[in-house]
Design an enzyme around this catalytic site. Structure first.
Site, short mmCIF file in Angstrom:
data_model
loop_
_atom_site.label_atom_id
_atom_site.label_comp_id
_atom_site.label_asym_id
_atom_site.label_seq_id
_atom_site.Cartn_x
_atom_site.Cartn_y
_atom_site.Cartn_z
N ASP A 53 0.71 -1.26 -0.02
CA ASP A 53 0.02 0.09 0.04
C ASP A 53 0.66 1.16 0.06
O ASP A 53 0.52 2.08 0.74
CB ASP A 53 -0.85 -0.09 1.15
CG ASP A 53 -2.03 1.06 1.01
OD1 ASP A 53 -2.32 1.43 -0.20
OD2 ASP A 53 -2.72 1.47 2.09
N LEU A 54 1.76 1.24 -1.00
CA LEU A 54 2.82 2.49 -1.12
C LEU A 54 1.83 3.52 -1.59
O LEU A 54 1.30 3.44 -2.83
CB LEU A 54 3.89 2.15 -1.69
CG LEU A 54 4.72 1.07 -1.18
CD1 LEU A 54 6.11 0.76 -2.13
CD2 LEU A 54 5.45 1.85 0.00
#
Length: 257
Positions: A53-54
């Site tokens: 979840d960058l």
């Protein structure tokens, strides 16, 4: 009772962009932020961890102080930048080990890799794709793939990066097969609205997009982004390989002189 206290950090990169009216960061700052982000992800990947979840919201500046850049002829300043480029990566709630089930949907929409949308499963390269999207956003001030719909998202990718490989489309799972017709993306035929078609058509090619915003190092940055945003996960740069790219290497060599 035991109390846990977290260190005080500055705003996220997203909040800083929003506060400064989404003005692009200078390319040298993008380089410093990108290098730290890749170092963080390389460390995670070495531990067999995938962040999944960058995004700019999950990258915090260490300091909340601003600096003013580029004085204009009238004595005013044209742009605010972070006083310190130091960042920290946060939010490991979705982090997965590489041996876990990798068939479910991961990543916030705008930073989601094509293999995730097509249902191929995912691994370390999904983080690398997200980093590519983040770097474009930092140097342009705008989200690269501003969409909330899968077919439009894939069409935007093709507009910016060229056609998706046929073998990737043919491997789409049963949920994603509706986006493919006769071995190619069902676009624009499958577009739901004219607004959706216009949203795709207004996007420039990757090279043109970068050159609109970057006055030096554009060629090196384009080369790096092409490696980070390769469609085929196995063809994408690893985080460690990206750190050795000339976009970062040339700058390190100049600093050492």
């Amino acid at each position: 009772m035991t109390q846990q206290v977290c260190e005080k950090l500055g705003p996220s990169l997203y909040d800083f962009l929003r506060k400064t009216a989404y003005r692009p960061f200078p390319i040298d700052l993008v380089r410093e932020l990108g290098e730290q982000l890749l170092e963080s992800v390389a460390f995670m990947h070495a531990l067999k961890l995938i962040h999944t979840d960058l995004k700019p919201e999950n990258i915090l500046l260490v300091s909340s102080e601003d600096a003013k850049l580029a004085e204009n002829k009238d004595g005013s300043f044209s742009k605010k930048v972070p006083k310190s480029s130091a960042i920290k990566l946060i939010d490991f709630g979705s982090t997965a080990y590489d041996h876990q089930d990798c068939s479910y949907i991961v990543s916030t929409r705008h930073y989601r890799a094509p293999e995730v949308i097509l249902g191929h499963g995912w691994s370390y390269p999904c983080d690398i794709w997200s980093i590519g999207c983040i770097l474009v956003e930092l140097c342009s001030g705008e989200t690269l793939f501003q969409t909330h719909e899968n077919l439009e998202h894939l069409a935007m990718m093709e507009r910016v990066l060229g056609p998706l490989p046929r073998h990737m489309l043919e491997r789409a799972d049963h949920h994603a097969q509706k986006y493919i017709r006769r071995g190619r993306l069902n676009w624009p035929e499958g577009a739901t609205t004219r607004e959706s078609m216009r949203a795709v058509l207004k996007l420039p090619r990757l090279q043109n997009l970068v050159m609109q915003h970057v006055d030096h190092s554009a060629g090196d940055l384009i080369g790096l982004l092409q490696g980070l945003l390769a469609y085929e996960p196995s063809a994408r740069l690893t985080a460690q390989e990206a750190l050795s790219h000339r976009f970062f290497r040339r700058h390190r060599e100049r600093r050492s002189l």
